[in-house]
Design an enzyme around this catalytic site. Structure first.
Site, short mmCIF file in Angstrom:
data_model
loop_
_atom_site.label_atom_id
_atom_site.label_comp_id
_atom_site.label_asym_id
_atom_site.label_seq_id
_atom_site.Cartn_x
_atom_site.Cartn_y
_atom_site.Cartn_z
N GLU A 81 0.81 -1.23 0.00
CA GLU A 81 0.00 0.00 0.00
C GLU A 81 0.84 1.28 0.00
OE1 GLU A 81 -0.56 -2.63 1.89
OE2 GLU A 81 -2.68 -3.18 1.82
N PHE A 143 -11.33 -7.64 13.68
CA PHE A 143 -10.26 -8.08 12.78
C PHE A 143 -9.92 -6.96 11.79
CE2 PHE A 143 -9.03 -10.18 8.73
CZ PHE A 143 -7.80 -10.63 9.16
N GLN A 144 -8.64 -6.70 11.65
CA GLN A 144 -8.12 -5.64 10.76
C GLN A 144 -8.71 -4.27 11.09
OE1 GLN A 144 -8.27 -7.03 6.63
NE2 GLN A 144 -6.20 -7.82 6.89
N LYS A 193 -17.20 -0.73 6.13
CA LYS A 193 -17.65 -1.66 5.09
C LYS A 193 -19.17 -1.64 4.93
CE LYS A 193 -17.27 -6.36 3.44
NZ LYS A 193 -16.74 -7.70 3.66
N MET A 511 24.21 8.97 2.56
CA MET A 511 24.18 10.25 3.25
C MET A 511 24.49 10.08 4.74
SD MET A 511 23.96 13.45 2.75
CE MET A 511 22.92 14.18 1.47
#
Lengths: 600, 172
Positions: A81, A143-144, A193, A511
């Site tokens: 993502e 969940f999630q 959802k 760097m």
């Protein structure tokens, strides 16, 4: 939902912003739709034809609609993502349009956070749709489930948790409006959802933008006159210009003003391209790794004209000694940037373009004699600036055995005729690209400036390449950053996105190593990347063209071959291991403590 | 310097946390915060007492007004204003002497006894910071059990010009 309004471009003050048509011709007004369809139609209505994402449980309804609408909106399936948000950013940075990404709840949202923060720091317009667990189970550690709204609170311009499907259409329209107007930024829409599954009979409200009177500062005529006077009178002026020039599309207006005045210009890292680097009025980049002339110039200037900038610490160094002799004019669209770190003498809250347009009009209205007298007054200043420019030019040493990293950028510049879109991560390669690729135009240079995100370059280049299919897009990355998001190579392969990725491979987190060398007695703590995969084989495993150059003699041919390839190219360019970026102003120090070259 | 800020914010879930988050993210401290509905439906007035010199206050106001759902942010302190706080004070009154002494203080400070047992009192007091602080100070020797304070609300006086908003001066 409360009607809300945002800053807008001053030029639009007299014209009414029209709300996007809530109903598309193909969209019957009274059709009952489920939330997911309202959402996808909302994206399309707001001009989205490209979206980057990765599906999951909480966004299944939305993906079902994306499938139905696949002819109108193309979804690009990323492999992580973070890549989706960076790709959307690359798309937005290359075009100025609002980028769009969609991810699922929980880990989908947390993976997107780095991208959202990157966009926030650089004021990039994005709309990020995040799935959420159904409303009734929010707060139950489902969940999630993660509190995406709370998690992203400090890194968004605005955000929503949709609680009623009847608000969804208006929220989407408003989100795009907020993302794109005023100082742009990312907007997150967290969609539970169940909202996407519910049928909506009638939207509760339409989004109607209204002018925010309290955020709208019509440019005061007297102040514009005062600025014009100061510009003409100044003996040692410098224009310090930043990302605001690029964002507001002010390159032409800036050019007009400085040409009328024959005044020098120094862009920040974010402002590169907003003024052509090779122009005779350009002093090159300002700041920590900027040119000697630009930094000395600011130290000696009597007038600093700061446009579309925020006095970032990488530009100012030690604040107390930044532009110590100068009267400061600060023009920025964000009122909170005025006086945030440096108190200006004259300030104007405005987008860069309309401010510069109005200043140019004032200058043009002046007597030619007056302008010429001003120019004559500045001749000694130009003499001094030219001395500084000649004293310490950006230089690159050439070796018979090793490829010098600066040389790689020079060669890339030559072979692309200076026209490529260059996208970078953060670090040494970023600074060399900024120093050695003279940019001609806005949106040719896409870099993670504020947040300094490793792994930004590759997926952002993918988004930029999709937005600009006819351009050569090159992600210049280090061997460290490359390995943070290289999974997106397969996305580019899948969708035949012919971006080029140039790895400046020095086997170090370069760097950090440079700072350890300079400021920590060469204690190279955890920067060694000499154990890395074979990048050419890795490219081949993905189905990309992998090319390696290890000696200067191979460089040109390898670059040419890769540029000519009609697909994804990954270059492994093995460069000098311990080359440093110079000049460097050590963090927090006076500009005059600039270190020009290695101690040896 | 103590400063009272008045912020008009949409009454929507999460908007208050955006303001509070801004204070913590930028390193500003909130001494008190109170929120209530306004005459206009959908909008709440948030009163925050914070510390900072003029530059800090100016920056806080600008940061607040930048938020999409904030419509007004101003410093009430910069102009004549009226500020009030209410406190509920649970104080011990173990002897009849103590009780009458406390009753005297309550009268002087125009407070109110709202609950009583044989050895404790709950007092309702309101006023500006100095008054409430002094009253509490005078009650302390009797033995404090608990204090609950509302935080401040403030309004500019009728005679004063509209309070300084961040949308003001463009030269400085």
């Amino acid at each position: 939902m409360t009607a809300f309004y945002d800053f807008r471009d001053m030029r639009d003050a007299s014209t009414e912003i029209l709300a996007p048509e809530t109903v598309l011709p193909s969209e019957p007004e009274n059709k009952q739709m489920r939330g997911a369809e309202i959402l996808v139609r909302g994206l399309i209505r707001n001009g989205v034809d490209t979206i980057f994402g990765l599906p999951g449980g909480a966004v299944l309804h939305i993906y079902d609609e994306l499938w139905r609408f696949r002819d109108e909106i193309t979804h690009y399936l990323v492999r992580h993502e973070q890549g989706a948000v960076h790709a959307a950013e690359g798309y937005a940075r290359a075009t100025g349009k609002v980028g769009a990404a969609i991810v699922t709840s929980g880990p989908g949202a947390t993976n997107a956070v780095t991208g959202i923060a990157t966009a926030y720091m650089d004021s990039i317009p994005l709309v990020v749709i995040t799935g959420q667990v159904p409303l009734p189970v929010i707060g139950t550690d489902a969940f999630q489930e993660v509190d995406t709204f709370g998690l992203t609170l400090p890194i968004v311009k605005h955000s929503y948790l949709v609680r009623d499907v009847r608000d969804l259409a208006a929220i989407i329209d408003e989100a795009f409006h907020i993302a794109a107007t005023g100082k742009p930024g990312p907007v997150v829409i967290d969609v539970p959802k169940d909202i996407t599954g519910i049928i909506c009979d009638k939207p509760r409200k339409r989004f109607e933008p209204v002018l925010r009177e309290d955020l709208f500062f019509p440019a005061d005529e007297a102040i514009l006159d005062m600025i014009a006077d100061r510009l003409i009178e100044a003996e040692r002026p410098i224009f310090y210009v930043g990302g605001g020039i690029v964002t507001s599309g002010a390159a032409d207006e800036l050019m007009k003003v400085v040409e009328l005045l024959q005044a020098p210009v120094t862009p920040t890292l974010m402002g590169l391209g907003g003024f052509p680097t090779a122009h005779k009025l350009s002093l090159g980049m300002l700041g920590m790794h900027g040119t000697y002339a630009a930094n000395m110039g600011v130290s000696e200037a009597d007038l600093l004209v700061a446009v579309g900038v925020r006095f970032d610490d990488r530009v100012t160094g030690k604040l107390a000694t930044f532009a110590p002799q100068a009267e400061i004019i600060h023009i920025d669209i964000d009122p909170s940037n005025i006086g945030k770190v440096k108190q200006p003498h004259i300030s104007l809250v405005s987008d860069a373009r309309s401010a510069l347009e109005r200043i140019a009009a004032r200058l043009e209205a002046r007597d030619a004699a007056e302008l010429n007298a001003g120019k004559a007054k500045r001749e000694p200043w130009w003499k001094k600036l030219k001395e500084w420019l000649d004293a310490v030019p950006f230089g690159c040493t050439y070796s018979a055995t090793d490829i010098n990293p600066q040389q790689v950028i020079e060669e890339l510049h030559r072979l692309t005729n200076g026209n490529a879109i260059i996208v970078t991560d953060v670090g040494q390669h970023q600074m060399w690209a900024a120093q050695f690729y003279p940019f001609k135009r806005s949106r040719q240079w896409l870099t993670s400036g504020g947040l300094g995100t490793m792994g930004f370059g590759l997926p952002a280049a993918m988004g930029a390449q999709l937005a600009c299919p006819d351009q050569t897009v090159v992600a210049v990355v280090g061997d460290g950053g490359f390995q943070m998001t290289n999974q997106e190579i397969i996305t580019a392969i899948q969708y035949k996105i012919p971006m080029k990725v140039l790895i400046m491979n020095n086997g170090y987190l370069g760097m950090v190593r440079q700072w350890q060398e300079m400021f920590y007695d060469r204690a190279y703590s955890e920067v060694d990347l000499s154990v890395s995969p074979d990048f050419v084989k890795l490219a081949e495993a993905y189905g990309a063209l992998g090319l390696r150059a290890t000696t200067p003699g191979e460089l040109t041919e390898v670059l040419q071959k890769g540029l000519a390839h009609d697909g994804v190219t990954i270059w492994d360019i093995v460069v000098t291991k311990e080359e440093n970026v110079f000049p460097i102003i050590p963090a927090g120090q006076d500009t005059r403590n600039m270190i020009l070259k290695s101690a040896e | 310097m103590r400063n009272t800020l008045s912020i008009l914010v949409a009454n929507e879930p999460g908007e208050l946390s955006r303001i509070v988050g801004l204070f913590s993210a930028r390193g500003y401290n909130i001494e008190t915060i109170s929120v209530g509905k306004t005459l206009e439906e959908g909008w709440s007035r948030c009163t925050i007492v914070t510390e900072g010199d003029d530059a800090v206050i100016d920056q806080i106001l600008k940061q607040c007004i930048r938020l999409a759902r904030v419509r007004e942010a101003k410093s009430v302190t910069s102009l004549p204003h009226i500020e009030r706080e209410m406190a509920l004070i649970d104080v011990s009154a173990r002897t009849p002497d103590n009780r009458s002494e406390i009753k005297n203080l309550v009268d002087i400070f125009r407070a109110k006894i709202v609950d009583i047992t044989h050895d404790r009192l709950i007092i309702e007091a309101s006023g500006n910071k100095e008054k409430v602080d002094r009253f509490i100070g005078l009650l302390e020797p009797f033995g404090m059990n608990e204090i609950v304070r509302t935080g401040y609300v403030a309004i500019n006086t009728l005679g004063s010009a509209a309070a300084r908003t961040m949308a003001g001066d463009s030269t400085s």
